[in-house]
Design a protein around this motif. Structure first.
Motif, short mmCIF file in Angstrom:
data_model
loop_
_atom_site.label_atom_id
_atom_site.label_comp_id
_atom_site.label_asym_id
_atom_site.label_seq_id
_atom_site.Cartn_x
_atom_site.Cartn_y
_atom_site.Cartn_z
N GLY A 34 0.81 -1.21 0.00
CA GLY A 34 0.00 0.00 0.00
C GLY A 34 0.84 1.26 0.00
O GLY A 34 0.54 2.23 -0.71
N TYR A 35 1.90 1.27 0.80
CA TYR A 35 2.77 2.44 0.84
C TYR A 35 3.51 2.64 -0.49
O TYR A 35 3.62 3.76 -0.99
N LEU A 36 4.02 1.56 -1.05
CA LEU A 36 4.77 1.68 -2.30
C LEU A 36 3.87 2.13 -3.45
O LEU A 36 4.33 2.77 -4.40
N ALA A 37 2.59 1.82 -3.36
CA ALA A 37 1.64 2.28 -4.38
C ALA A 37 1.28 3.74 -4.19
O ALA A 37 0.78 4.39 -5.12
N ASN A 38 1.52 4.28 -3.00
CA ASN A 38 1.21 5.68 -2.69
C ASN A 38 2.42 6.32 -2.01
O ASN A 38 2.43 6.57 -0.80
N PRO A 39 3.48 6.60 -2.77
CA PRO A 39 4.74 7.04 -2.18
C PRO A 39 4.65 8.34 -1.39
O PRO A 39 5.42 8.54 -0.45
N LEU A 40 3.72 9.22 -1.75
CA LEU A 40 3.60 10.48 -1.01
C LEU A 40 3.05 10.27 0.40
O LEU A 40 3.05 11.19 1.22
N ASP A 59 11.97 1.14 -2.45
CA ASP A 59 11.97 -0.25 -2.04
C ASP A 59 11.39 -0.37 -0.64
O ASP A 59 10.97 0.63 -0.04
N VAL A 60 11.39 -1.57 -0.12
CA VAL A 60 10.72 -1.83 1.16
C VAL A 60 11.36 -1.07 2.31
O VAL A 60 10.71 -0.80 3.33
N LYS A 61 12.63 -0.67 2.19
CA LYS A 61 13.29 0.10 3.25
C LYS A 61 12.61 1.45 3.45
O LYS A 61 12.68 2.05 4.52
#
Length: 538
Positions: A34-40, A59-61
């Motif tokens: 979810g976070y990687l799909a919404n980087p802001l 990346d996941v970091k």
């Protein structure tokens, strides 16, 4: 014999029952997708733009640590959470050995690493050990001078040439991780920074309060080498850069928590879009000797703080750190952490005549790498203290930010360079580059020569003309030197491929009307030739 056994048993029992520091590592990040799909939702646009400019994918970091995991650990009796790191997916806790070890009962806990290595014999620690140590204050004492100015410490590095060319750090953001910044909000020496809104904010991670104009005046002096401006007395190396001021060093006690707070602050600097992190904190010994480092630990991978600093570099940030002030020590003259990190620009100190300062920590790293990387004036460097006095001061605490400020100026002059290219140019411009040693590393950099060298390098690189930039609808690509066809690809701020098209003529127009507004990295490839850069879509 019974007495010896009894003493050993009592010592072990005391250690097991005493409060211990440890890092708890988690297995995963359940909400990563979810976070990687919404980087802001996890990084600012400036942070994303910095990555896009250097072709660095998320990346996941980058994903925040699981709050559910933190809450569960926090609710465990006898265990207190003091810091967190998304990069290392870990929390810093304090408690008894038994209480901390009980955390292994949670399926999401992958490993426990005690700050005291002797407590890790249970096999639960991760592959690397991570022991913090103390803030080196011994050589930081101010020395009053009747009058002085900063010309020598800038001119030694040919930084004045960059300033003459109007490269003063404008547009670059420097995060300063230190022990406190009292007086920065009121002193005349920093009025230029304040009046031009160059201080973007900060935070006291030690006390968890927003007031960062407090605590130890060490950070005030450090900032002054970059940002102070008093006509005919002191001009910092980056007077027009923007700054975040973070307190990570406790002035009450020396404990492993400071290392974790540093990494937490570095992650915030990344989130906010800082280009450079400079830190004048070095760690080697602690109040609790069980936490102390040995020289063999200075290998770039053992310390929590060093691994965090290297991760910062992978995010596109230049990390500058003081080499340390133990050069005069008979037992531990070597660099401290995080100066030992692989990609940290570790800075030693020389005096005004470019001789090695006796207090400046020496290299190499424990695994034989060149450290310090470079040197600058750190003996009788000109600084401003929290009372507004302009004085001389000793320490790699000041040579490091002097270098950090000029790094901002260099990057301003060469905006298309990556952080790795900037660091490489600084090293290669230094006067001992062909014969580095344990005291000077690669030597004293020449920042004007670094700009010149980059210009010569760019002249021989294959170039495509890509215009206009910014672009609204149609992007033109022109080449006279290379055969076509070629291929252009565009990546967005998250590193995703969003556009690809073949170029079949020396002058081609690319329709970008359907592309969303933002900053994109482009890569043009033809045969074995490749060119990269960034464009702004309006």
């Amino acid at each position: 014999m019974k007495k010896v056994i009894l003493i050993l048993f009592l010592t072990l029992s005391t250690a097991l029952s005493a409060q211990q520091d440890a890092w708890i590592y988690f297995t995963d990040k359940p909400n990563a997708a979810g976070y990687l799909a919404n980087p802001l939702s996890m990084l600012t646009q400036r942070s994303l733009d910095r990555r896009a400019a250097q072709n660095i994918a998320l990346d996941v970091k980058d994903v925040p640590i699981s709050q559910d995991y933190i809450d569960t650990v926090s609710s465990t009796p006898g265990v207190t959470v003091y810091a967190r790191s998304k990069w290392l997916n870990a929390v810093h806790v304090r408690g008894t050995v038994a209480d901390i070890q009980s955390l292994l009962d949670y399926t999401f806990v992958s490993a426990i690493d005690f700050a005291d290595d002797t407590l890790d014999a249970n096999g639960n620690r991760p592959a690397m050990a991570h022991r913090p140590a103390s803030f080196l204050k011994a050589q930081e004492t101010m020395v009053n001078l009747p009058y002085g100015n900063s010309q020598n410490q800038v001119a030694m590095l040919q930084g004045n040439q960059l300033h003459v060319d109007d490269y003063t750090g404008a547009g670059k953001v420097i995060a300063v991780l230190d022990a406190g910044f009292p007086g920065v909000d009121v002193l005349d020496a920093f009025s230029r920074l304040r009046n031009n809104n160059h201080i973007l904010g900060g935070y006291d991670f030690v006390n968890r309060v927003p007031d960062f104009y407090t605590s130890n005046n060490h950070g005030t002096a450090v900032l002054s080498t970059m940002g102070a401006y008093v006509q005919d007395q002191i001009v910092g190396t980056a007077p027009d850069a923007d700054y975040y001021l973070f307190i990570t060093e406790s002035n009450v006690d020396e404990n492993p928590l400071e290392e974790s707070l540093w990494v937490e602050a570095a992650e915030e600097a990344d989130r906010l879009g800082a280009d450079i992190i400079t830190t004048s904190l070095g760690y080697f010994h602690f109040v609790n000797p069980a936490y102390n480092y040995d020289y063999s630990d200075m290998n770039g991978t053992k310390a929590f703080i060093s691994r965090g600093a290297d991760i910062a570099f992978t995010r596109g940030i230049v990390v500058v750190a003081s080499a340390g002030n133990s050069g005069g020590s008979a037992t531990d003259p070597h660099i401290s952490v995080p100066a030992d990190a692989f990609n940290v620009l570790a800075v030693g100190a020389v005096n005004a005549t470019e001789q090695h300062a006796v207090f400046s920590s020496i290299g190499p790293s424990a695994d034989g790498r060149v450290k310090p990387d470079v040197v600058a004036q750190g003996e009788q460097a000109i600084v401003v203290n929290s009372s507004g006095d302009i004085q001389g001061a000793n320490g790699t605490s000041f040579s490091a930010p002097i270098i950090a400020g000029l790094t901002a100026c260099l990057w301003q002059a060469l905006p298309n360079k990556t952080n790795a290219e900037i660091v490489s140019l600084i090293r290669q411009s230094a006067d001992h580059y062909n014969s580095p040693d344990a005291m000077f590393g690669y030597g004293i950099p020449d920042f004007a020569a670094a700009v010149t060298a980059a210009g010569i390098e760019d002249e021989v690189l294959p170039l495509y003309a890509v215009y206009p930039n910014p672009v609204k609808e149609t992007l033109s690509i022109k080449t006279e030197n290379f055969s076509v066809p070629a291929v252009i690809v565009l990546y967005n701020a998250t590193g995703q491929l969003v556009f690809k098209q073949q170029i079949n003529a020396p002058l081609s127009q690319i329709d970008l009307q359907q592309l969303a507004q933002g900053i994109y990295l482009y890569k043009i490839s033809a045969d074995n030739v490749q060119a990269t850069g960034r464009i702004i879509k309006q």
